[in-house]
Scaffold this active site. Structure first.
Site, PDB file in Angstrom:
ATOM      1  N   GLU A  81      -0.497  18.711  -6.589  1.00  0.00           N
ATOM      2  CA  GLU A  81      -1.827  18.721  -7.179  1.00  0.00           C
ATOM      3  C   GLU A  81      -2.753  17.657  -6.588  1.00  0.00           C
ATOM      4  O   GLU A  81      -3.840  17.462  -7.088  1.00  0.00           O
ATOM      5  CB  GLU A  81      -1.722  18.517  -8.694  1.00  0.00           C
ATOM      6  CG  GLU A  81      -0.866  19.537  -9.405  1.00  0.00           C
ATOM      7  CD  GLU A  81       0.645  19.251  -9.361  1.00  0.00           C
ATOM      8  OE1 GLU A  81       1.403  20.095  -9.863  1.00  0.00           O
ATOM      9  OE2 GLU A  81       1.060  18.197  -8.828  1.00  0.00           O
ATOM     10  N   SER A  82      -2.367  16.940  -5.581  1.00  0.00           N
ATOM     11  CA  SER A  82      -3.149  15.972  -4.814  1.00  0.00           C
ATOM     12  C   SER A  82      -2.374  14.683  -4.567  1.00  0.00           C
ATOM     13  O   SER A  82      -1.365  14.714  -3.887  1.00  0.00           O
ATOM     14  CB  SER A  82      -4.528  15.697  -5.386  1.00  0.00           C
ATOM     15  OG  SER A  82      -5.348  15.214  -4.331  1.00  0.00           O
TER      16      SER A  82
ATOM     17  N   HIS B  80      -3.154   0.086  -3.680  1.00  0.00           N
ATOM     18  CA  HIS B  80      -3.228  -1.032  -2.738  1.00  0.00           C
ATOM     19  C   HIS B  80      -3.217  -2.290  -3.606  1.00  0.00           C
ATOM     20  O   HIS B  80      -3.977  -2.389  -4.573  1.00  0.00           O
ATOM     21  CB  HIS B  80      -4.511  -0.962  -1.899  1.00  0.00           C
ATOM     22  CG  HIS B  80      -4.648   0.337  -1.192  1.00  0.00           C
ATOM     23  ND1 HIS B  80      -3.964   0.629  -0.027  1.00  0.00           N
ATOM     24  CD2 HIS B  80      -5.345   1.458  -1.508  1.00  0.00           C
ATOM     25  CE1 HIS B  80      -4.254   1.856   0.351  1.00  0.00           C
ATOM     26  NE2 HIS B  80      -5.091   2.379  -0.534  1.00  0.00           N
TER      27      HIS B  80
ATOM     28  N   CYS C 159      -5.525  18.044  -9.488  1.00  0.00           N
ATOM     29  CA  CYS C 159      -6.151  19.307  -9.820  1.00  0.00           C
ATOM     30  C   CYS C 159      -5.151  20.141 -10.622  1.00  0.00           C
ATOM     31  O   CYS C 159      -4.072  19.666 -10.967  1.00  0.00           O
ATOM     32  CB  CYS C 159      -6.584  20.029  -8.544  1.00  0.00           C
ATOM     33  SG  CYS C 159      -5.230  20.349  -7.400  1.00  0.00           S
TER      34      CYS C 159
ATOM     35  N   SER D 161       0.862  -1.171   0.000  1.00  0.00           N
ATOM     36  CA  SER D 161       0.000   0.000   0.000  1.00  0.00           C
ATOM     37  C   SER D 161       0.895   1.216   0.000  1.00  0.00           C
ATOM     38  O   SER D 161       1.929   1.231   0.680  1.00  0.00           O
ATOM     39  CB  SER D 161      -0.903   0.048   1.237  1.00  0.00           C
ATOM     40  OG  SER D 161      -1.928  -0.909   1.133  1.00  0.00           O
TER      41      SER D 161
END
Length: 131
Positions: free
Chosen positions: A77-78, A83, A98, A70
């Protein structure tokens, strides 16, 4: 400068609506190397760069021999997270970006590296402000 001028919201050229970003949910089935931590991390980071994102930090955790990984790559931008379940040859990915990025451009990088036999991909537009 107004703080709204630099908040990474995007304006749709067709509708004029603004939105926070696009969130891609991808399920990859019958994939390769789902327990290979370094390969996964490098692939995720490569896909972020291909999408035009800026990498801030990556953290990936292996669950042990023959088990999954994971992890998340945090972007200006995020993020992109993954996983994996090697015992089921399955990987679940979240790609949220974004600003002036193109999160869709990350998918071919991931597909080429992980070689899924089947993919399910959904795209959700987040934080829509209608004009």
């Amino acid at each position: 400068m107004n703080h709204l001028d630099s908040d990474y919201f995007v304006t749709c050229s067709k509708t004029g609506d603004q939105f926070a970003g696009r969130h891609i949910l991808a399920d990859f089935w019958d994939v390769e190397r789902m327990g290979d931590l370094d390969f996964i991390k490098e692939t995720i980071e490569e896909s972020a760069v291909k999408a035009g994102a800026t990498i801030l930090h990556s953290y990936y955790h292996p669950f042990g021999e023959g088990m999954g990984v994971s992890g998340v790559t945090v972007l200006s931008e995020s993020h992109i997270s993954i996983h994996t379940w090697p015992e089921r040859n399955f990987a679940s990915l979240d790609i949220f970006m974004c600003g002036r990025t193109n999160p869709v451009a990350s998918i071919p990088v991931l597909e080429t590296a992980f070689k899924p036999q089947r993919m399910e991909v959904q795209t959700v537009t987040r934080g829509i402000i209608t004009k």
